[in-house]
Design a protein around this motif. Structure first.
Motif, PDB file in Angstrom:
ATOM      1  N   ILE A 159       0.842  -1.208   0.000  1.00 64.91           N
ATOM      2  CA  ILE A 159       0.000   0.000   0.000  1.00 64.91           C
ATOM      3  C   ILE A 159       0.871   1.250   0.000  1.00 64.91           C
ATOM      4  O   ILE A 159       0.549   2.245  -0.658  1.00 64.91           O
ATOM      5  CB  ILE A 159      -0.936   0.013   1.232  1.00 64.91           C
ATOM      6  N   ALA A 160       1.976   1.196   0.734  1.00 67.97           N
ATOM      7  CA  ALA A 160       2.897   2.349   0.784  1.00 67.97           C
ATOM      8  C   ALA A 160       3.417   2.672  -0.611  1.00 67.97           C
ATOM      9  O   ALA A 160       3.498   3.846  -0.997  1.00 67.97           O
ATOM     10  CB  ALA A 160       4.056   2.053   1.728  1.00 67.97           C
ATOM     11  N   ILE A 161       3.745   1.630  -1.388  1.00 64.66           N
ATOM     12  CA  ILE A 161       4.252   1.838  -2.754  1.00 64.66           C
ATOM     13  C   ILE A 161       3.231   2.580  -3.608  1.00 64.66           C
ATOM     14  O   ILE A 161       3.571   3.506  -4.350  1.00 64.66           O
ATOM     15  CB  ILE A 161       4.624   0.472  -3.384  1.00 64.66           C
ATOM     16  N   GLN A 162       1.976   2.222  -3.476  1.00 61.49           N
ATOM     17  CA  GLN A 162       0.918   2.894  -4.243  1.00 61.49           C
ATOM     18  C   GLN A 162       0.820   4.369  -3.864  1.00 61.49           C
ATOM     19  O   GLN A 162       0.659   5.239  -4.726  1.00 61.49           O
ATOM     20  CB  GLN A 162      -0.420   2.191  -4.008  1.00 61.49           C
ATOM     21  N   GLU A 163       0.890   4.642  -2.553  1.00 54.10           N
ATOM     22  CA  GLU A 163       0.795   6.042  -2.096  1.00 54.10           C
ATOM     23  C   GLU A 163       1.986   6.856  -2.588  1.00 54.10           C
ATOM     24  O   GLU A 163       1.826   8.002  -3.028  1.00 54.10           O
ATOM     25  CB  GLU A 163       0.723   6.092  -0.563  1.00 54.10           C
ATOM     26  N   PHE A 164       3.189   6.281  -2.523  1.00 51.08           N
ATOM     27  CA  PHE A 164       4.383   7.000  -2.972  1.00 51.08           C
ATOM     28  C   PHE A 164       4.291   7.317  -4.471  1.00 51.08           C
ATOM     29  O   PHE A 164       4.612   8.425  -4.906  1.00 51.08           O
ATOM     30  CB  PHE A 164       5.643   6.183  -2.689  1.00 51.08           C
ATOM     31  N   LYS A 165       3.846   6.342  -5.252  1.00 46.14           N
ATOM     32  CA  LYS A 165       3.751   6.553  -6.699  1.00 46.14           C
ATOM     33  C   LYS A 165       2.696   7.611  -7.034  1.00 46.14           C
ATOM     34  O   LYS A 165       2.889   8.445  -7.928  1.00 46.14           O
ATOM     35  CB  LYS A 165       3.431   5.236  -7.404  1.00 46.14           C
ATOM     36  N   GLU A 166       1.599   7.577  -6.314  1.00 46.28           N
ATOM     37  CA  GLU A 166       0.541   8.572  -6.541  1.00 46.28           C
ATOM     38  C   GLU A 166       1.037   9.973  -6.186  1.00 46.28           C
ATOM     39  O   GLU A 166       0.759  10.950  -6.897  1.00 46.28           O
ATOM     40  CB  GLU A 166      -0.683   8.210  -5.695  1.00 46.28           C
ATOM     41  N   ALA A 167       1.774  10.082  -5.090  1.00 46.91           N
ATOM     42  CA  ALA A 167       2.319  11.386  -4.679  1.00 46.91           C
ATOM     43  C   ALA A 167       3.335  11.895  -5.703  1.00 46.91           C
ATOM     44  O   ALA A 167       3.370  13.096  -6.013  1.00 46.91           O
ATOM     45  CB  ALA A 167       2.964  11.278  -3.298  1.00 46.91           C
ATOM     46  N   LEU A 168       4.152  10.983  -6.236  1.00 48.80           N
ATOM     47  CA  LEU A 168       5.153  11.380  -7.234  1.00 48.80           C
ATOM     48  C   LEU A 168       4.524  11.999  -8.474  1.00 48.80           C
ATOM     49  O   LEU A 168       5.058  12.937  -9.062  1.00 48.80           O
ATOM     50  CB  LEU A 168       5.978  10.160  -7.652  1.00 48.80           C
ATOM     51  N   GLU A 169       3.376  11.473  -8.877  1.00 50.43           N
ATOM     52  CA  GLU A 169       2.694  11.980 -10.074  1.00 50.43           C
ATOM     53  C   GLU A 169       2.259  13.426  -9.911  1.00 50.43           C
ATOM     54  O   GLU A 169       2.070  14.134 -10.902  1.00 50.43           O
ATOM     55  CB  GLU A 169       1.474  11.114 -10.393  1.00 50.43           C
TER      56      GLU A 169
END
Length: 560
Positions: free
Chosen positions: A475-485
């Motif tokens: 779940i952390a990976i998804q949040e980090f990727k979304e924030a990066l966008e």
């Protein structure tokens, strides 16, 4: 003969009406039939001086194009003089009050605006609309859409004034919309002047509450306020602009001129000239102004900031219970930067909270305490670095840091209860909860803060860090990727921080799942960070770690 002339004129009108060809002949026929149905004696000129009602019928029947930007909808002619319609407005105001009573503040604002465009001089409607706006904001209401504003706006200055007030009050802390409302009030002349003057202190407060107060905004307000005879607010706006740019001597001179204009306006020089004893009254006003100028000259050795503080102190001594006076004096004291002045500001905020009951003063006093504790932690951190890890200093630093976090938690938790819809407070509270290891509580705060577009990146990043701290790396990976966008272009610091934590979570998740693809993705991100900044944190060691991880996972038992 007349019919032929009418037909020619009808054709000319159809060509310039914006009607498509498929409907043009129906339009011509409708005009000609209308002409033939009237007395020929009135002439063609009367026939084609169509009334507004007929124009609207044509538009409804034959799909006339909307006026283009800059067109007032009446073929470029000036709109008719405004005539208030209090009876129609009253019905709108009744609907607005009923909506507000049932907590439907969005519809209440809509109804008030529609009533104001019909009768802008009903002060009670503006007062009630402002109260509804405050409640709407407290409930996290959304700003007005362009479509909503256009439905209220019309060609007349009064309609534009009503639309501007509606747009501002649906986004009540928007300084730009507040200034647009002021400008619309000025253009509405006598219909908007009194209301603009009534709103002037509120507009000034909005500008002062901006996260980054702008000198240009204060200057714009300073130029608009005098047109509404809001002299006190004009001078205050100029002083606020001067605080942001103390070197602007031209502005300081302009403020003196504004003070003189205020004295003349309040002295009513024009009326005084025709009254018995009026000249003496005006001379007294001049003498009073001269005394003010002499007082300024006596304090001429003081800096601009010191003179501003002197004026604020006098205002506070005269009106210690007025919220704006309290806030301004305390702000100027705090800006002095000394421990004594900071403590005075704390005392004034604390007293202001007791006298007015406004919680913001309680919060501002709390901010001073937090800043004082932050300074202590900063000093201990510096001493610790210089001592190269002294055990005693390290213990003192950790103890001071824990005290600071406990203080911040208590402050922000209380504020979150007072302002449950304020997402910025949720973000502040979440940051402290994360530092204290209260990850579950922090997650709730960050999820709430993510709804604010301005906080979305930071809140999403911190939410990912919470999940990672609980080993929920997928779940952390998804949040980090979304924030990066959503990271702003050029914000390298934020981008690198998110990339680093994403890399770490990918490595940990690769270990959990024994996944070579995840480890290789971590390696790609590690390389990306190194290309951007080879000195970033421990990126060299990370590259070795991830390469070793890939090697360990590439055996027969891997999921590659």
């Amino acid at each position: 003969m007349l019919t032929g002339l009418c037909y020619a004129e009808a054709a000319r009108r159809a060509n310039g009406s914006g009607i498509d060809r498929g409907r043009k002949w129906s339009y011509l026929s409708w005009l000609i039939l209308g002409a033939q149905g009237n007395s020929i004696g009135v002439g063609c000129e009367f026939m084609f001086g169509l009334r507004k009602r007929q124009e609207r019928q044509v538009a409804l029947r034959f799909g006339k194009k909307k006026p283009s930007d800059g067109d007032n909808g009446d073929n470029g002619k000036e709109p008719a003089p405004f005539e208030p319609q209090p009876e129609k407005a009253r019905k709108w105001f009744e609907h607005a009050r009923a909506a507000a009573d049932t907590y439907n503040y969005e519809y209440a604002l809509w109804c008030y605006a529609n009533g104001i465009r019909l009768d802008p001089m009903t002060i009670s409607a503006h007062e009630a609309m402002y109260e509804a706006a405050v409640q709407y904001f407290t409930g996290s209401g959304k700003p007005a859409s362009g479509r909503e504003v256009r439905k209220i706006e019309g060609p007349h200055a009064i309609e534009k004034f009503a639309a501007a007030e509606f747009a501002w009050l649906k986004d009540i802390n928007n300084g730009s919309l507040a200034l647009k409302f002021l400008d619309a009030a000025v253009k509405a002349d006598q219909w908007g002047g009194e209301i603009g003057r009534w709103h002037a202190p509120r507009v000034l407060n909005v500008l002062r509450r901006q996260r980054k107060p702008s000198k240009s905004s204060f200057l714009q307000a300073k130029d608009l306020f005098p047109k509404l005879a809001a002299w006190d607010e004009a001078i205050a706006a100029g002083e606020d602009a001067l605080l942001l740019d103390p070197a602007d001597t031209a502005l300081e001179d302009e403020l003196k001129d504004l003070s003189a204009q205020r004295a003349m306006d309040q002295g009513r020089y024009a009326e005084a000239g025709g009254e018995e004893g009026g000249f003496r009254k005006f001379v007294k006003d001049i003498d009073k102004q001269r005394e003010l100028e002499e007082a300024e000259a006596i304090s001429g050795g003081l800096s601009i900031n010191e003179r501003n503080l002197q004026r604020a102190r006098k205002e506070y001594e005269k009106s210690p219970g007025v919220p704006d006076v309290i806030n301004r004096y305390a702000q100027l004291l705090k800006a002095q930067g000394t421990d004594e002045a900071e403590q005075q500001a704390f005392d004034i905020y604390t007293k202001g909270y007791g006298d007015t009951g406004e919680y913001r003063f309680r919060a501002l006093a709390g901010d001073i305490t937090i800043e004082q504790e932050q300074a202590k932690v900063g000093m201990l951190r510096q001493e610790l670095q210089e001592s190269h890890g002294n055990a005693e200093l390290n213990q003192q630093h950790e103890q001071a840091r824990k005290q600071l976090l406990d203080l911040q938690y208590a402050e922000y938790d209380e504020r979150a209860k007072q302002y449950p819809t304020d997402r910025h407070i949720k973000q502040q509270l979440g940051e402290v909860q994360y530092e204290l290891g209260r990850f579950g509580e922090a997650e709730k705060c960050f999820q709430g803060a993510k709804d604010d577009p301005k906080l979305r990146v930071r809140a999403g990043y911190m939410l990912g860090r919470c999940f990672a701290a609980e080993s929920w790396h997928d779940i952390a990976i998804q949040e980090f990727k979304e924030a990066l966008e959503r990271v702003e272009p050029g914000d390298k610091e934020t981008e690198l921080a998110i990339l680093y934590d994403l890399m770490v979570s990918l490595m940990e998740h690769a270990r959990q799942e024994k996944s070579v693809p995840l480890a290789k993705e971590a390696l790609e991100i590690c390389s990306s960070i190194a290309r951007k900044d080879i000195t970033y944190r421990n990126i060299r060691e990370c590259r070795k770690d991830v390469a070793e991880l890939i090697g360990n996972l590439s055996g027969p038992s891997s999921n590659a």
